[in-house]
Design an enzyme around this catalytic site. Structure first.
Site, PDB file in Angstrom:
ATOM      1  CG  ASP A  63      -0.326  -0.501   2.480  1.00 50.55           C
ATOM      2  OD1 ASP A  63       0.898  -0.336   2.632  1.00 50.55           O
ATOM      3  OD2 ASP A  63      -1.040  -1.049   3.322  1.00 50.55           O
ATOM      4  CG  ASN A 130      -8.557  -1.855  12.087  1.00 51.23           C
ATOM      5  OD1 ASN A 130      -7.626  -2.527  11.643  1.00 51.23           O
ATOM      6  ND2 ASN A 130      -8.982  -0.744  11.508  1.00 51.23           N
ATOM      7  CG  HIS A 132      -5.649  -2.672   8.904  1.00 50.98           C
ATOM      8  ND1 HIS A 132      -5.662  -1.303   9.038  1.00 50.98           N
ATOM      9  CD2 HIS A 132      -4.381  -3.043   9.196  1.00 50.98           C
ATOM     10  CE1 HIS A 132      -4.459  -0.890   9.366  1.00 50.98           C
ATOM     11  NE2 HIS A 132      -3.660  -1.920   9.486  1.00 50.98           N
ATOM     12  CD  GLU A 137      -8.476   0.669   7.944  1.00 44.03           C
ATOM     13  OE1 GLU A 137      -8.238  -0.329   8.642  1.00 44.03           O
ATOM     14  OE2 GLU A 137      -7.985   1.790   8.177  1.00 44.03           O
TER      15      GLU A 137
END
Ligand code: PGA
Length: 238
Positions: A63, A130, A132, A137
């Site tokens: 990313d 979280n 991810h 996400e």
């Protein structure tokens, strides 16, 4: 999923670098997906220390932030130059262009470049608090390909430590999709630190659900999860 426990981030990093070395020896032209963030810093140190031969391999980063130039100190392009590329020659290296005029076209170009390289042989990943993977996400469809994503406030807060001020953390990124990651022949997830324990537990023992993107790895036939004791503290003892 094969879970391998290590005492701490240092031992986990050594194990990840050893695994990388074995794969590179078997296939010097390896096509590898690479992560950024705090967790893999020790891994890159080990890769550099061992002088792994990446000169015939092709790397694709997972990313990049939207809006940051490759020269911006907090861009993932800078991270990769600092932690890997200035130390070791890499055959070919790719990262999404977060400043592309047409971001959608850039995502498609990135997917096409991965396909043109023959697909990913191996992907190293971190896991977010979280759940991810990459910047996929919670709520990301499990069949998503490379695309523009909006970062959650949790992720922006977690990454604020790398920026001069929290407001400077970009709100969007280009991320390889979950399906892109799952298309790799092997996936290695690195989970390190107490703060990752809940996400790791949900990823490896919970249901496969878009609410925990890393849980999608349960559907992949060849996943190695390298954990340190702090991240593994909630896992059932084998
Ligand atoms: P971290 O990030 O290694 O900086 O905790 C991991 C991730 O968000 O994938």
């Amino acid at each position: 999923m094969e879970i391998r426990s290590h005492a701490d981030n240092d031992a986990l990093s050594q194990a990840a670098a050893r695994l990388f070395q074995v794969q590179l020896t078997a296939n010097p032209g390896l096509v590898v997906g690479l992560p950024t963030g705090g967790t893999p810093l020790g891994f890159y140190r080990q890769v550099v220390e061992r002088q792994l031969d990446l000169s015939h391999s092709t790397a694709f980063n997972l990313d990049e932030y939207v809006g940051l130039s490759p020269d911006h100190p907090q861009s993932y392009a800078s991270y990769m130059r600092e932690n890997l590329l200035r130390h070791l020659p890499v055959g070919a290296w790719h990262i999404p262009n977060g400043q592309a005029a047409d971001l959608e076209a850039e995502c498609q170009r990135y997917e096409a470049a991965i396909s043109a390289a023959g697909g990913l042989d191996l992907v190293f990943l971190g896991i977010g608090h979280n759940g991810h993977i990459g910047f996929n996400e919670p709520g990301t469809p499990l069949d998503a390909r490379t695309r523009v994503v909006r970062l959650t406030e949790t992720t922006r807060a977690a990454n604020a430590r790398f920026f001069p001020s929290p407001a400077e953390v970009p709100t969007q990124a280009i991320s390889m999709g979950i399906k892109t990651i799952l298309s790799a022949r092997q996936v290695v997830l690195l989970a390190s630190g107490r703060g990752k324990a809940e996400a790791l537990l949900a990823a490896v023992t919970g249901p496969v659900t878009p609410a925990v993107p890393a849980s999608a790895l349960q559907t992949h036939p060849n996943v190695v999860v390298l954990v340190d004791a702090a991240a593994a503290r909630l896992l059932p003892v084998a």
